[in-house]
Write a protein that holds these residues in place. Structure first.
Motif, PDB file in Angstrom:
ATOM      1  N   SER A  77      42.366  64.427  10.873  1.00 59.26           N
ATOM      2  CA  SER A  77      43.663  63.960  11.356  1.00 59.26           C
ATOM      3  C   SER A  77      43.389  63.226  12.661  1.00 59.26           C
ATOM      4  CB  SER A  77      44.597  65.154  11.568  1.00 59.26           C
ATOM      5  OG  SER A  77      45.824  64.706  12.101  1.00 59.26           O
ATOM      6  N   SER A  78      43.098  61.934  12.553  1.00 61.57           N
ATOM      7  CA  SER A  78      42.661  61.192  13.741  1.00 61.57           C
ATOM      8  C   SER A  78      43.821  60.368  14.290  1.00 61.57           C
ATOM      9  CB  SER A  78      41.463  60.309  13.404  1.00 61.57           C
ATOM     10  OG  SER A  78      41.882  59.257  12.577  1.00 61.57           O
ATOM     11  N   THR A  79      43.536  59.535  15.265  1.00 61.06           N
ATOM     12  CA  THR A  79      44.618  58.850  15.955  1.00 61.06           C
ATOM     13  C   THR A  79      45.391  57.923  14.999  1.00 61.06           C
ATOM     14  OG1 THR A  79      43.174  58.843  17.866  1.00 61.06           O
ATOM     15  CG2 THR A  79      45.185  57.540  18.030  1.00 61.06           C
ATOM     16  N   GLN A  80      44.651  57.114  14.241  1.00 62.24           N
ATOM     17  CA  GLN A  80      45.335  56.095  13.452  1.00 62.24           C
ATOM     18  C   GLN A  80      45.700  56.540  12.047  1.00 62.24           C
ATOM     19  OE1 GLN A  80      44.093  51.947  13.851  1.00 62.24           O
ATOM     20  NE2 GLN A  80      42.634  52.535  15.431  1.00 62.24           N
ATOM     21  N   SER A  81      45.024  57.573  11.526  1.00 64.05           N
ATOM     22  CA  SER A  81      45.309  57.954  10.141  1.00 64.05           C
ATOM     23  C   SER A  81      44.793  59.351   9.835  1.00 64.05           C
ATOM     24  CB  SER A  81      44.648  56.942   9.180  1.00 64.05           C
ATOM     25  OG  SER A  81      43.257  56.926   9.394  1.00 64.05           O
ATOM     26  N   CYS A  82      45.177  59.835   8.659  1.00 61.96           N
ATOM     27  CA  CYS A  82      44.655  61.111   8.156  1.00 61.96           C
ATOM     28  C   CYS A  82      43.780  60.803   6.942  1.00 61.96           C
ATOM     29  CB  CYS A  82      45.813  62.023   7.749  1.00 61.96           C
ATOM     30  SG  CYS A  82      45.212  63.647   7.216  1.00 61.96           S
ATOM     31  N   LYS A  83      42.560  61.343   6.963  1.00 66.74           N
ATOM     32  CA  LYS A  83      41.608  61.087   5.879  1.00 66.74           C
ATOM     33  C   LYS A  83      41.190  62.414   5.281  1.00 66.74           C
ATOM     34  CE  LYS A  83      40.476  57.990   9.389  1.00 66.74           C
ATOM     35  NZ  LYS A  83      39.619  57.625  10.501  1.00 66.74           N
ATOM     36  N   VAL A  84      41.111  62.459   3.969  1.00 68.71           N
ATOM     37  CA  VAL A  84      40.773  63.702   3.275  1.00 68.71           C
ATOM     38  C   VAL A  84      39.618  63.437   2.318  1.00 68.71           C
ATOM     39  CG1 VAL A  84      41.636  65.362   1.573  1.00 68.71           C
ATOM     40  CG2 VAL A  84      43.094  64.673   3.474  1.00 68.71           C
ATOM     41  N   VAL A  85      38.595  64.301   2.360  1.00 69.69           N
ATOM     42  CA  VAL A  85      37.517  64.207   1.358  1.00 69.69           C
ATOM     43  C   VAL A  85      37.427  65.539   0.632  1.00 69.69           C
ATOM     44  CG1 VAL A  85      36.150  62.521   2.673  1.00 69.69           C
ATOM     45  CG2 VAL A  85      35.655  64.961   2.932  1.00 69.69           C
ATOM     46  N   VAL A  86      37.083  65.462  -0.643  1.00 70.94           N
ATOM     47  CA  VAL A  86      36.786  66.662  -1.428  1.00 70.94           C
ATOM     48  C   VAL A  86      35.326  66.547  -1.842  1.00 70.94           C
ATOM     49  CG1 VAL A  86      37.329  67.976  -3.510  1.00 70.94           C
ATOM     50  CG2 VAL A  86      39.162  66.824  -2.251  1.00 70.94           C
ATOM     51  N   ARG A  87      34.532  67.563  -1.466  1.00 75.82           N
ATOM     52  CA  ARG A  87      33.088  67.518  -1.742  1.00 75.82           C
ATOM     53  C   ARG A  87      32.641  68.791  -2.450  1.00 75.82           C
ATOM     54  NH1 ARG A  87      29.783  63.555   0.420  1.00 75.82           N
ATOM     55  NH2 ARG A  87      30.893  62.043   1.707  1.00 75.82           N
ATOM     56  N   ASP A  88      31.519  68.678  -3.137  1.00 76.76           N
ATOM     57  CA  ASP A  88      30.882  69.831  -3.760  1.00 76.76           C
ATOM     58  C   ASP A  88      30.276  70.678  -2.625  1.00 76.76           C
ATOM     59  OD1 ASP A  88      29.104  70.441  -6.679  1.00 76.76           O
ATOM     60  OD2 ASP A  88      28.589  71.386  -4.768  1.00 76.76           O
TER      61      ASP A  88
END
Ligand SMILES: Nc1ncnc2c1ncn2[C@@H]1O[C@H](COP(=O)(O)OP(=O)(O)O)[C@@H](O)[C@H]1O
Ligand SMILES: O=C(CO)[C@@H](O)[C@H](O)COP(=O)(O)O
Length: 480
Positions: A9-20
């Motif tokens: 949840s950073s300044t400009q956007s929210c990024k989500v990764v799903v990893r093994d």
């Protein structure tokens, strides 16, 4: 194979990764934008998190989730757990006077700086949460009266994922707490006396978790009542500590992140306490330390230069690379948002050395890239002065996508620069923490790190020398 989710949840956007969890392989990802501005209603981060999780295929099949977030932001909650006012972000400089006062109140002639560096590892500047609390107490007494608890963006989002089960359930971690101004990395203890000194009274703060200690479990209700059960929540951390985990920073690595902020940091075995204030003595997400320099002006300097020249970011890079090193004497001092390191909250950007010869788009593009990098190179010097070893720079963040940044960085930094493939290394670090939670063990799982590309170039010291001449010749903000 268990899957895990990492959130940035950073300044400009929210990024989500799903990893093994075991192999680290990327399975799916998503993102959603945040509103602009230096004060933001935390509920906008929550909505973006839900949208980014949805875009990343949901959480139905994951074993654990960790949230990393922009550091320092002041999230104030009332007794019922409601947000009291929009959060003031790390890049909001309205608390600059409060920062100055907190340092001066602790003693003149450098005593105050020594005090804060000794007590919390850092000399507070406007970014730190404690200064924002002082600002709130002074400028919004009615809001201040309502505050029962203060926490950080990632603490609040983790708590919301747990179903917001009362203020006593708020949790944090060492990495993010070290940016508050009321927690000591050296002792691992809160300094609530300093919170009281800033705000006028004590507040509830989140309980501190160890690096692999769960913050609770995901509340199935928060994802519309049909969410999975038994999903563990990691402690989360600040975004820079997560990036260190995400790139697997090792001895001799200095990470430079060019996002909204520019950061220069390294993992260390001992806490830093730089009384000049240039290096913040943060903690990392594994039980060690993360001395860090942060500038307020990084990727957005390139955004601004591109918009000024009416070109896209790729064309800006082409223009900069076609111009000569040093831009024939044209220098841009990039303090477009004021500056934090050096501590010049009211400063503005400036362009120096303009001639008929260098008044071209290419020279200006080059000066923008070089000026932004020179400010970070000053940070690298400060980090080295605190004992960091810089065998190489690992370059990440949105700005690392610029070919000009990648190629000019070794000239300015004076050491090899390696660049992992474009990716979301903060979210990856959070996912690695979640994997640690899911799998257990004494250390985060050893994921194979992406092949990096190395950029080497002869240093061009004249670029930094010219920048050093210009650096202090700026105007303050009009009316400031
Ligand atoms: N090719 C590029 N060249 C230069 N800057 C870029 C490029 N791609 C993205 N960016 C910049 O990266 C920034 C976002 O980076 P990011 O690390 O996601 O920031 P944050 O984590 O602070 O939200 C934006 O300002 C964007 O313009
Ligand atoms: O204030 C700092 C570090 O001390 C910043 O690095 C923030 O943590 C924001 O990060 P980005 O959103 O730019 O990644």
């Amino acid at each position: 194979m268990p899957l895990v989710t990492g959130v940035d949840s950073s300044t400009q956007s929210c990024k989500v990764v799903v990893r093994d969890a075991e192999t680290g392989a990327l399975v799916r990802q998503g993102r959603a934008p945040h509103p602009d501005g230096t004060e933001v209603d935390p509920r906008a981060w929550w909505d973006a998190l839900l949208a980014a999780v949805d875009a990343a295929g949901g959480l139905a099949d994951v074993a654990a989730v960790s949230v990393a977030g922009q550091q320092h932001g002041m999230v104030c909650l009332d007794e019922a757990g409601e947000v009291v006012r929009p959060a003031l972000l790390w890049n909001d400089t309205r608390s600059a006077d409060a920062a100055r006062d907190l340092v001066e109140e602790a003693g003149g002639d450098g005593t105050g700086r020594r005090f804060w560096a000794g007590a919390t590892g850092s000399v507070p500047v406007a970014s730190f949460t404690a200064t924002k609390l002082r600002w709130l107490a002074r400028h919004e007494p009615a809001n201040a009266d309502r505050v029962a608890a203060v926490c950080l963006p990632h603490d609040w989002l983790t708590w919301r994922l747990a179903g917001a089960p009362g203020l006593a359930a708020l949790r944090t971690d060492r990495g993010d707490a070290s940016g508050t101004g009321y927690w000591s990395p050296a002792t691992g203890e809160y300094r609530l006396d300093l919170l009281e000194r800033a705000f006028g009274r004590r507040l509830r703060v989140p309980a501190m978790l160890g690096p692999a200690e769960p913050a609770g479990v995901l509340d199935p209700e928060v994802l519309g009542g049909t969410g999975p059960t038994g999903v563990l929540l990691g402690p989360g951390t600040g975004d820079n500590a997560a990036a260190a985990l995400g790139v697997g920073a090792g001895p001799g690595d200095v990470v430079v992140s060019i996002g909204t902020s520019g950061t220069v940091f390294a993992v260390a075995d001992t806490p830093a306490a730089d009384e000049t204030g240039a290096v913040a003595g943060f903690a990392d997400a594994t039980g060690r330390y993360l001395p860090l320099v942060c500038t307020l002006n990084a990727a957005r300097v390139l955004d601004a230069a591109a918009s000024l020249l009416r070109v896209g970011l790729d064309e800006l890079a082409e223009l900069a690379l076609a111009a000569p090193a040093g831009a024939d004497g044209l220098v841009m001092v990039p303090y477009l948002e004021g500056e934090r390191t050096p501590n010049r909250p009211l400063a503005t950007g400036s362009v120096h050395g303009l001639t008929l010869h260098n008044a071209t788009a290419g020279h200006l593009a080059r000066a923008a890239v070089e000026g932004m990098l020179c400010a970070l190179a000053d940070g690298l010097d400060a980090l080295i002065a605190q004992g960091a070893r810089a065998d190489r720079v690992v370059l990440v963040g949105g700005g690392a996508r610029s070919a000009a940044v990648r190629r000019i960085a070794p000239q300015v930094f004076g050491c090899p620069v390696v660049v992992p493939p474009p990716g979301e290394y903060v979210a990856d670090g959070a996912a690695r923490q979640a994997a640690w939670i899911a799998l257990g063990g004494a250390a985060p799982p050893e994921w194979p790190f992406a092949e990096t590309r190395e950029y080497a170039a002869d240093p061009v010291p004249a670029v930094r020398a010219r920048y050093a001449e210009a650096r202090d010749r700026t105007l303050d903000r009009a009316g400031g």
